[in-house]
Design a protein around this motif. Structure first.
Motif, mmCIF file in Angstrom:
data_model
loop_
_atom_site.group_PDB
_atom_site.id
_atom_site.type_symbol
_atom_site.label_atom_id
_atom_site.label_comp_id
_atom_site.label_asym_id
_atom_site.label_seq_id
_atom_site.Cartn_x
_atom_site.Cartn_y
_atom_site.Cartn_z
ATOM 1 N N THR A 28 0.742 -1.626 -0.171
ATOM 2 C CA THR A 28 0.012 -0.153 0.122
ATOM 3 C C THR A 28 1.012 1.400 -0.100
ATOM 4 O O THR A 28 1.937 1.494 1.151
ATOM 5 C CB THR A 28 -1.003 0.081 1.392
ATOM 6 O OG1 THR A 28 -1.985 -1.420 1.081
ATOM 7 C CG2 THR A 28 -1.892 1.478 1.622
ATOM 8 N N GLU A 55 -15.090 -0.536 -3.380
ATOM 9 C CA GLU A 55 -15.339 -0.587 -1.962
ATOM 10 C C GLU A 55 -16.965 -0.835 -1.923
ATOM 11 O O GLU A 55 -17.903 -1.505 -3.213
ATOM 12 C CB GLU A 55 -15.954 1.715 -2.608
ATOM 13 C CG GLU A 55 -16.239 1.781 -3.450
ATOM 14 C CD GLU A 55 -16.322 3.246 -3.713
ATOM 15 O OE1 GLU A 55 -16.847 4.062 -2.934
ATOM 16 O OE2 GLU A 55 -16.670 3.247 -5.011
ATOM 17 N N ALA A 74 -10.109 1.673 -2.448
ATOM 18 C CA ALA A 74 -8.680 0.688 -2.851
ATOM 19 C C ALA A 74 -9.026 1.551 -4.299
ATOM 20 O O ALA A 74 -9.746 1.666 -5.103
ATOM 21 C CB ALA A 74 -8.583 -0.192 -2.282
ATOM 22 N N VAL A 76 -6.324 0.143 -7.222
ATOM 23 C CA VAL A 76 -5.160 -1.079 -7.365
ATOM 24 C C VAL A 76 -4.048 -0.674 -9.137
ATOM 25 O O VAL A 76 -4.947 -0.581 -9.434
ATOM 26 C CB VAL A 76 -5.998 -2.414 -6.683
ATOM 27 C CG1 VAL A 76 -4.940 -3.919 -6.989
ATOM 28 C CG2 VAL A 76 -6.723 -2.528 -5.460
ATOM 29 N N PHE A 90 -1.322 -0.748 -3.690
ATOM 30 C CA PHE A 90 -2.739 -0.308 -3.525
ATOM 31 C C PHE A 90 -2.610 1.061 -3.225
ATOM 32 O O PHE A 90 -1.825 1.406 -2.791
ATOM 33 C CB PHE A 90 -2.910 -0.924 -1.997
ATOM 34 C CG PHE A 90 -3.984 -2.427 -2.867
ATOM 35 C CD1 PHE A 90 -5.409 -2.382 -2.429
ATOM 36 C CD2 PHE A 90 -3.750 -3.471 -2.618
ATOM 37 C CE1 PHE A 90 -5.658 -3.937 -2.952
ATOM 38 C CE2 PHE A 90 -4.119 -4.590 -3.218
ATOM 39 C CZ PHE A 90 -4.921 -4.633 -2.941
ATOM 40 N N GLU A 91 -3.827 2.180 -3.773
ATOM 41 C CA GLU A 91 -3.747 3.096 -2.855
ATOM 42 C C GLU A 91 -5.401 3.587 -2.391
ATOM 43 O O GLU A 91 -6.267 3.312 -2.577
ATOM 44 C CB GLU A 91 -3.521 4.719 -3.890
ATOM 45 C CG GLU A 91 -4.156 5.711 -3.191
ATOM 46 C CD GLU A 91 -4.291 6.875 -4.024
ATOM 47 O OE1 GLU A 91 -4.596 8.158 -4.030
ATOM 48 O OE2 GLU A 91 -3.492 6.966 -4.962
ATOM 49 N N TYR A 92 -5.036 3.833 -0.566
ATOM 50 C CA TYR A 92 -6.469 3.713 0.248
ATOM 51 C C TYR A 92 -6.629 4.729 0.675
ATOM 52 O O TYR A 92 -5.285 5.906 0.851
ATOM 53 C CB TYR A 92 -6.388 2.340 0.821
ATOM 54 C CG TYR A 92 -6.610 1.470 1.237
ATOM 55 C CD1 TYR A 92 -7.912 1.018 1.126
ATOM 56 C CD2 TYR A 92 -5.332 0.268 0.652
ATOM 57 C CE1 TYR A 92 -8.208 -0.429 1.357
ATOM 58 C CE2 TYR A 92 -5.998 -0.913 0.830
ATOM 59 C CZ TYR A 92 -7.018 -1.599 1.042
ATOM 60 O OH TYR A 92 -7.631 -2.839 0.825
ATOM 61 N N GLN A 97 -6.416 5.567 8.362
ATOM 62 C CA GLN A 97 -5.483 5.291 7.968
ATOM 63 C C GLN A 97 -4.052 5.371 8.513
ATOM 64 O O GLN A 97 -4.132 6.904 8.830
ATOM 65 C CB GLN A 97 -5.044 5.772 6.360
ATOM 66 C CG GLN A 97 -4.253 5.375 5.662
ATOM 67 C CD GLN A 97 -3.816 5.617 4.149
ATOM 68 O OE1 GLN A 97 -4.001 6.940 4.181
ATOM 69 N NE2 GLN A 97 -4.194 4.813 3.185
ATOM 70 N N SER A 266 -4.797 -1.149 4.959
ATOM 71 C CA SER A 266 -5.103 -0.099 4.092
ATOM 72 C C SER A 266 -4.238 1.256 4.463
ATOM 73 O O SER A 266 -4.222 2.765 4.360
ATOM 74 C CB SER A 266 -6.472 0.209 4.615
ATOM 75 O OG SER A 266 -6.619 0.391 6.184
#
Length: 355
Positions: A28, A55, A74, A76, A90-92, A97, A266
């Motif tokens: 992530t 989501e 997210a 991906v 991943f970017e959450y 976070q 996350s």
């Protein structure tokens, strides 16, 4: 796809049923575009697909299936790095976070180790691209060099390793990109994870997953030249062969560690490890009986998007590393109609084959 040996038709001898190989290493990152650009433009990876947002605006699917906040969202990307390795980035966006990644001695610390033809040339290539080098360059030849990616992930490079019949040794694929040639990339040598209890982690990998211990070291002075990142505490470690085409290094958390709990998937610096299996349901049934393992729901098959047909399941482990089992219909995935890039797959190789 590389198959340097004739694949075995025998089943997995021990460990995860129907397993073939490590499918991907997931990380992530704070900004997906930045990470994808770095892995492709600097490390020579090939972007296979992007998907998202992932989501569930009103339910609890994200918590049940991924172990994150129910309102997490997210994006991906899957990038192939070298002939054998997939990186899932991943970017959450989530209200809880943690944005500071764990350090190398913290539980949940990790790094990506690359094998290159010429460490000096690779050093120059990375520094030209603005990659931060940590510490001195090291002595010429096969010494390990340490760098920091733009988003703060540790990266090391070293020269060719002589095959010993036990560890996986990357060799160049038949098709290389111009960036890979400039870097001299042979492939991913290993991915490293820092754990709270090294003995328990090695036992889980060997007894439950069927990995094989290749090398172990007791602490300071036992590693090869430059093995430890500058400033990191030298602690016990072990290198394991995880299937035919990957190595995994496990490191004991240091006495000065600031974090004793691993990051969530996350969190920035979150990660998971995915295994390719022929039968997700059989593998899930086996994992359900293993002490300390918790399945995150039941296996399900993706029905839309770039990897429709993928059957998958996440699970938590008693050693703090989140993992996944997947089975992909490679060759008939929707993303393949949009690009010539392809995921690295095990092909006919099985877990105990040794290319």
């Amino acid at each position: 796809m590389l198959n340097a040996v004739t694949a075995s038709s025998s089943p997995v001898l021990a460990g995860l049923p129907t397993a073939r190989a490590v499918d991907h290493h997931a990380f992530t990152v704070p900004r997906l575009d930045e990470a994808v650009a770095y892995v492709t433009d600097v490390l020579g990876g090939e972007l296979c697909y992007r998907e998202g947002p992932v989501e569930d605006p009103s339910g609890d699917w994200m918590t049940r299936k991924l172990g994150v906040h129910p309102r997490a969202r997210a994006q991906v990307a899957l990038v192939r790095l070298g002939p054998r390795t997939n990186l899932e980035l991943f970017e959450y966006a989530t209200p809880d976070q943690l944005v500071s990644p764990p350090g190398p001695n913290d539980v949940g610390g990790h790094h990506l180790a690359l094998a290159v033809t010429d460490p000096d040339a690779a050093d120059e290539h990375l520094r030209r691209a603005g990659t931060v080098r940590l510490g001195p360059s090291g002595s010429p030849g096969r010494s390990r060099r340490w760098f920091l990616t733009p988003w703060g992930m540790l990266l090391s490079v070293r020269g060719r390793v002589r095959p010993d019949g036990r560890r996986f040794v990357p060799v160049p694929g038949p098709h290389t990109t111009a960036v890979q040639r400039s870097l001299g990339l042979l492939g991913v040598e290993h991915v490293s994870y820092t754990v709270a209890d090294l003995d328990a982690a090695v036992a889980f990998f060997t007894d439950v997953l069927g990995a094989e211990t290749v090398e172990s070291a007791a602490g300071p002075g036992t590693g090869t030249d430059g093995h430890w990142p500058p400033g990191a505490e030298q602690s016990r470690r072990a290198l394991l062969r995880t299937g035919p085409t990957a190595n995994c290094e496990l490191i004991q958390s240091g006495t000065g560690a600031l974090r004793s709990r691993p990051p969530r998937n996350s969190d920035i610096g979150g990660h998971h490890l995915a295994f390719y299996v022929d039968d997700v349901d059989a593998a899930a049934a086996y994992l359900r009986e293993q002490p300390g393992v918790a399945l995150m729901g039941e296996p399900e098959t993706i029905t839309q998007g770039p990897i429709a047909g993928d059957r998958w399941l996440y699970f938590s482990t008693p050693i703090g590393i989140q993992m996944e089992i997947i089975s992909m219909p490679d060759g008939s995935l929707p993303y393949e109609r949009q690009t010539t890039a392809r995921r690295a797959t095990p092909g006919d190789l099985r877990w105990h084959d040794r290319p």
